[in-house]
Design a protein around this motif. Structure first.
Motif, PDB file in Angstrom:
ATOM      1  N   ASN A 218       0.805  -1.225   0.000  1.00  0.00           N
ATOM      2  CA  ASN A 218       0.000   0.000   0.000  1.00  0.00           C
ATOM      3  C   ASN A 218       0.843   1.283   0.000  1.00  0.00           C
ATOM      4  OD1 ASN A 218       0.943   0.134   2.597  1.00  0.00           O
ATOM      5  ND2 ASN A 218      -1.050  -0.178   3.589  1.00  0.00           N
ATOM      6  N   GLN A 219       2.168   1.135  -0.144  1.00  0.00           N
ATOM      7  CA  GLN A 219       3.040   2.311  -0.232  1.00  0.00           C
ATOM      8  C   GLN A 219       3.149   2.846  -1.661  1.00  0.00           C
ATOM      9  OE1 GLN A 219       4.486   3.630   2.721  1.00  0.00           O
ATOM     10  NE2 GLN A 219       2.953   2.165   3.433  1.00  0.00           N
ATOM     11  N   TYR A 220       2.581   2.123  -2.623  1.00  0.00           N
ATOM     12  CA  TYR A 220       2.695   2.521  -4.029  1.00  0.00           C
ATOM     13  C   TYR A 220       1.477   3.325  -4.464  1.00  0.00           C
ATOM     14  CZ  TYR A 220       6.882  -0.265  -4.537  1.00  0.00           C
ATOM     15  OH  TYR A 220       8.163  -0.747  -4.400  1.00  0.00           O
ATOM     16  N   SER A 221       1.739   4.340  -5.290  1.00  0.00           N
ATOM     17  CA  SER A 221       0.692   5.280  -5.707  1.00  0.00           C
ATOM     18  C   SER A 221       0.121   4.976  -7.087  1.00  0.00           C
ATOM     19  CB  SER A 221       1.250   6.707  -5.717  1.00  0.00           C
ATOM     20  OG  SER A 221       1.670   7.079  -4.437  1.00  0.00           O
ATOM     21  N   ALA A 222       0.820   4.175  -7.894  1.00  0.00           N
ATOM     22  CA  ALA A 222       0.357   3.903  -9.260  1.00  0.00           C
ATOM     23  C   ALA A 222       1.088   2.685  -9.813  1.00  0.00           C
ATOM     24  CB  ALA A 222       0.590   5.110 -10.166  1.00  0.00           C
ATOM     25  N   ILE A 223       0.584   2.219 -10.949  1.00  0.00           N
ATOM     26  CA  ILE A 223       1.218   1.114 -11.688  1.00  0.00           C
ATOM     27  C   ILE A 223       1.602   1.625 -13.072  1.00  0.00           C
ATOM     28  CG2 ILE A 223       0.696  -1.069 -12.880  1.00  0.00           C
ATOM     29  CD1 ILE A 223      -1.044  -1.702 -10.326  1.00  0.00           C
ATOM     30  N   LEU A 224       2.834   1.342 -13.477  1.00  0.00           N
ATOM     31  CA  LEU A 224       3.294   1.618 -14.840  1.00  0.00           C
ATOM     32  C   LEU A 224       3.198   0.307 -15.610  1.00  0.00           C
ATOM     33  CD1 LEU A 224       4.773   3.571 -16.889  1.00  0.00           C
ATOM     34  CD2 LEU A 224       6.893   2.534 -16.076  1.00  0.00           C
ATOM     35  N   SER A 225       2.408   0.307 -16.685  1.00  0.00           N
ATOM     36  CA  SER A 225       2.181  -0.947 -17.405  1.00  0.00           C
ATOM     37  C   SER A 225       2.469  -0.778 -18.896  1.00  0.00           C
ATOM     38  CB  SER A 225       0.736  -1.418 -17.200  1.00  0.00           C
ATOM     39  OG  SER A 225       0.609  -2.775 -17.568  1.00  0.00           O
ATOM     40  N   VAL A 226       3.480  -1.506 -19.352  1.00  0.00           N
ATOM     41  CA  VAL A 226       3.939  -1.396 -20.733  1.00  0.00           C
ATOM     42  C   VAL A 226       2.917  -1.992 -21.697  1.00  0.00           C
ATOM     43  CG1 VAL A 226       5.239  -3.593 -20.759  1.00  0.00           C
ATOM     44  CG2 VAL A 226       5.982  -1.681 -22.222  1.00  0.00           C
ATOM     45  N   SER A 227       2.797  -1.382 -22.857  1.00  0.00           N
ATOM     46  CA  SER A 227       1.939  -1.916 -23.914  1.00  0.00           C
ATOM     47  C   SER A 227       2.419  -3.318 -24.285  1.00  0.00           C
ATOM     48  CB  SER A 227       2.012  -0.983 -25.132  1.00  0.00           C
ATOM     49  OG  SER A 227       1.143  -1.403 -26.138  1.00  0.00           O
ATOM     50  N   PRO A 228       1.498  -4.234 -24.565  1.00  0.00           N
ATOM     51  CA  PRO A 228       1.895  -5.635 -24.795  1.00  0.00           C
ATOM     52  C   PRO A 228       2.946  -5.785 -25.901  1.00  0.00           C
ATOM     53  CG  PRO A 228      -0.483  -5.440 -24.645  1.00  0.00           C
ATOM     54  CD  PRO A 228       0.045  -4.049 -24.667  1.00  0.00           C
ATOM     55  N   TYR A 229       4.008  -6.506 -25.577  1.00  0.00           N
ATOM     56  CA  TYR A 229       5.118  -6.687 -26.512  1.00  0.00           C
ATOM     57  C   TYR A 229       5.056  -8.039 -27.220  1.00  0.00           C
ATOM     58  CZ  TYR A 229       6.691  -8.689 -22.056  1.00  0.00           C
ATOM     59  OH  TYR A 229       6.750  -9.364 -20.871  1.00  0.00           O
ATOM     60  N   TYR A 230       5.845  -8.194 -28.232  1.00  0.00           N
ATOM     61  CA  TYR A 230       6.038  -9.440 -28.993  1.00  0.00           C
ATOM     62  C   TYR A 230       4.797  -9.872 -29.775  1.00  0.00           C
ATOM     63  CZ  TYR A 230       7.664 -14.109 -30.240  1.00  0.00           C
ATOM     64  OH  TYR A 230       8.027 -15.219 -30.951  1.00  0.00           O
ATOM     65  N   SER A 231       3.621  -9.851 -29.151  1.00  0.00           N
ATOM     66  CA  SER A 231       2.396 -10.342 -29.798  1.00  0.00           C
ATOM     67  C   SER A 231       1.928  -9.465 -30.949  1.00  0.00           C
ATOM     68  CB  SER A 231       1.264 -10.431 -28.772  1.00  0.00           C
ATOM     69  OG  SER A 231       1.657 -11.188 -27.661  1.00  0.00           O
ATOM     70  N   LYS A 232       2.321  -8.182 -30.948  1.00  0.00           N
ATOM     71  CA  LYS A 232       1.892  -7.213 -31.952  1.00  0.00           C
ATOM     72  C   LYS A 232       0.371  -7.154 -32.108  1.00  0.00           C
ATOM     73  CE  LYS A 232       6.100  -6.902 -34.701  1.00  0.00           C
ATOM     74  NZ  LYS A 232       6.664  -6.879 -36.065  1.00  0.00           N
ATOM     75  N   PRO A 233      -0.344  -6.819 -31.017  1.00  0.00           N
ATOM     76  CA  PRO A 233      -1.801  -6.722 -31.113  1.00  0.00           C
ATOM     77  C   PRO A 233      -2.229  -5.537 -31.983  1.00  0.00           C
ATOM     78  CG  PRO A 233      -1.043  -5.864 -29.007  1.00  0.00           C
ATOM     79  CD  PRO A 233       0.157  -6.463 -29.675  1.00  0.00           C
ATOM     80  N   THR A 234      -3.466  -5.603 -32.476  1.00  0.00           N
ATOM     81  CA  THR A 234      -4.055  -4.449 -33.156  1.00  0.00           C
ATOM     82  C   THR A 234      -4.313  -3.355 -32.120  1.00  0.00           C
ATOM     83  OG1 THR A 234      -6.298  -5.230 -32.767  1.00  0.00           O
ATOM     84  CG2 THR A 234      -5.231  -5.957 -34.825  1.00  0.00           C
ATOM     85  N   GLN A 235      -4.681  -2.162 -32.591  1.00  0.00           N
ATOM     86  CA  GLN A 235      -5.022  -1.080 -31.659  1.00  0.00           C
ATOM     87  C   GLN A 235      -6.220  -1.468 -30.784  1.00  0.00           C
ATOM     88  OE1 GLN A 235      -3.115   1.743 -31.122  1.00  0.00           O
ATOM     89  NE2 GLN A 235      -1.760   0.557 -32.449  1.00  0.00           N
ATOM     90  N   GLU A 236      -7.151  -2.210 -31.350  1.00  0.00           N
ATOM     91  CA  GLU A 236      -8.289  -2.678 -30.552  1.00  0.00           C
ATOM     92  C   GLU A 236      -7.817  -3.663 -29.473  1.00  0.00           C
ATOM     93  OE1 GLU A 236     -12.066  -2.878 -29.031  1.00  0.00           O
ATOM     94  OE2 GLU A 236     -11.262  -1.458 -30.501  1.00  0.00           O
ATOM     95  N   GLY A 237      -6.831  -4.498 -29.833  1.00  0.00           N
ATOM     96  CA  GLY A 237      -6.262  -5.426 -28.852  1.00  0.00           C
ATOM     97  C   GLY A 237      -5.570  -4.693 -27.710  1.00  0.00           C
ATOM     98  N   VAL A 238      -4.828  -3.632 -28.059  1.00  0.00           N
ATOM     99  CA  VAL A 238      -4.158  -2.809 -27.031  1.00  0.00           C
ATOM    100  C   VAL A 238      -5.216  -2.170 -26.129  1.00  0.00           C
ATOM    101  CG1 VAL A 238      -2.722  -0.775 -26.628  1.00  0.00           C
ATOM    102  CG2 VAL A 238      -2.124  -2.348 -28.473  1.00  0.00           C
ATOM    103  N   TYR A 239      -6.271  -1.632 -26.750  1.00  0.00           N
ATOM    104  CA  TYR A 239      -7.346  -1.006 -25.977  1.00  0.00           C
ATOM    105  C   TYR A 239      -7.984  -2.013 -25.015  1.00  0.00           C
ATOM    106  CZ  TYR A 239     -11.775   1.236 -24.808  1.00  0.00           C
ATOM    107  OH  TYR A 239     -12.834   1.767 -24.115  1.00  0.00           O
ATOM    108  N   GLN A 240      -8.308  -3.194 -25.515  1.00  0.00           N
ATOM    109  CA  GLN A 240      -8.981  -4.201 -24.685  1.00  0.00           C
ATOM    110  C   GLN A 240      -8.058  -4.699 -23.559  1.00  0.00           C
ATOM    111  OE1 GLN A 240     -12.140  -4.988 -24.668  1.00  0.00           O
ATOM    112  NE2 GLN A 240     -12.673  -3.803 -26.499  1.00  0.00           N
ATOM    113  N   HIS A 241      -6.760  -4.768 -23.830  1.00  0.00           N
ATOM    114  CA  HIS A 241      -5.765  -5.156 -22.808  1.00  0.00           C
ATOM    115  C   HIS A 241      -5.834  -4.182 -21.630  1.00  0.00           C
ATOM    116  CE1 HIS A 241      -1.768  -6.318 -21.200  1.00  0.00           C
ATOM    117  NE2 HIS A 241      -1.550  -5.008 -21.097  1.00  0.00           N
ATOM    118  N   TYR A 242      -5.737  -2.894 -21.929  1.00  0.00           N
ATOM    119  CA  TYR A 242      -5.741  -1.890 -20.859  1.00  0.00           C
ATOM    120  C   TYR A 242      -7.121  -1.753 -20.212  1.00  0.00           C
ATOM    121  CZ  TYR A 242      -0.964  -0.266 -21.727  1.00  0.00           C
ATOM    122  OH  TYR A 242       0.406  -0.180 -21.827  1.00  0.00           O
TER     123      TYR A 242
END
Length: 296
Positions: free
Chosen positions: A98-122
């Protein structure tokens, strides 16, 4: 809340002992070095932390130790990202510190999703996360770009997606994000050498690699930029260009770890498939360091 992430963030290296185990004393020394150097927030276990080579248990220990040593002095961000959406969702759900204020989450790598895939991931991660999420777009590593349209769509649709760390290098993309994002959504530079022009455009700061070694120099520069004093900031910006180039010349974090070793903060051991900086690079880094600061 979001102003916690204005200014200079540093993506912490994970120091290792010569046998490859995590060097917690080195990590303690690094955190104190950054706090003393005027850094605004810390990012634990991003790319620079060699996260891909750490076990689940090691990650938890590093996050917990970082929070313990930081002791509430600076806001903390945890790097939790990958290309298995369900697994990343589980990691976010079970993240307990509970000491952390946020999460940094990288866009999915290697799989090369479509923009819709990136949107649905997040979208999936956003709906699971109790902490705010900072998007991270780094096409040079992931193999795919998260478009400005997708970034802004996520920013408008999910209130807990509060910022993006942009490392596409595309000013066309930065311009679009600045134009189309919600007013309170933050654009953060993901590249040290272009933090100044990005702040001129409206970015709120940087998540830095070189700040591990040069926190005072970098935080001073970023603060000057945020105050709009670009005349003063420009010479400082230019003075850091060569050491920044060198720190990335043989990959990250080999270069910055070599510099940290020269500063007596931690060792330069990296885990395979990365290898230490060459003798030649060490020599060049030492020369640049000499011109910038007095060695500790």
């Amino acid at each position: 809340m979001n102003n916690k992430f204005h200014g200079t963030g540093v993506a912490l290296v994970t120091p290792f002992n010569t046998d490859g185990t995590v060097d917690y004393q080195g990590l303690k020394k690094l955190i104190n070095h950054l706090v003393d150097g005027g850094i605004d927030y810390l990012v634990s276990l991003g790319t620079t932390g060699e996260t891909a080579t750490l076990s689940k248990d090691e990650k938890k220990k590093v996050w917990d130790f970082t929070a313990e040593i930081n002791n509430g002095r600076l806001p903390l961000v945890a790097g939790i990202g990958g290309n298995d959406t369900i697994a990343i969702g589980e990691a976010i759900q079970t993240f307990e510190n509970n000491q952390y204020s946020a999460i940094l989450s990288v866009s999915p790598y290697y799989s090369k999703p479509t923009q819709e895939g990136v949107y649905q991931h997040y979208k999936y991660l956003s709906e699971l996360s109790e902490l705010p999420i900072i998007l991270y777009n780094v096409p040079g590593r992931t193999g795919s770009n998260m478009s400005a349209e997708t970034t802004c769509r996520l920013a408008h649709d999910f209130k807990n997606i509060i910022a993006t760390k942009e490392a596409s290098g595309s000013f066309e993309q930065f311009n679009q994000i600045m134009r189309d994002k919600p007013a309170d959504f933050l654009l953060i530079s993901g590249d040290d050498p272009i933090a100044l022009p990005m702040i001129a455009l409206g970015a709120v700061g940087v998540i830095s690699v070189i700040g591990n070694a040069l926190p005072l120099q970098l935080s001073t520069l970023i603060n000057q930029c945020l105050q709009g004093d670009f005349t003063k900031a420009l010479p400082a910006h230019l003075s850091l260009l060569e050491i920044t180039r060198l720190m990335f010349a043989e990959g990250n974090p080999a270069g910055v770890k070599a510099t940290l070793k020269q500063l007596n903060i931690c060792g330069d051991t990296v885990r395979l498939p990365l290898v230490k900086a060459s003798v030649e690079l060490n020599k060049s880094l030492a020369e640049q360091l000499e011109s910038l600061i007095t060695l500790a």
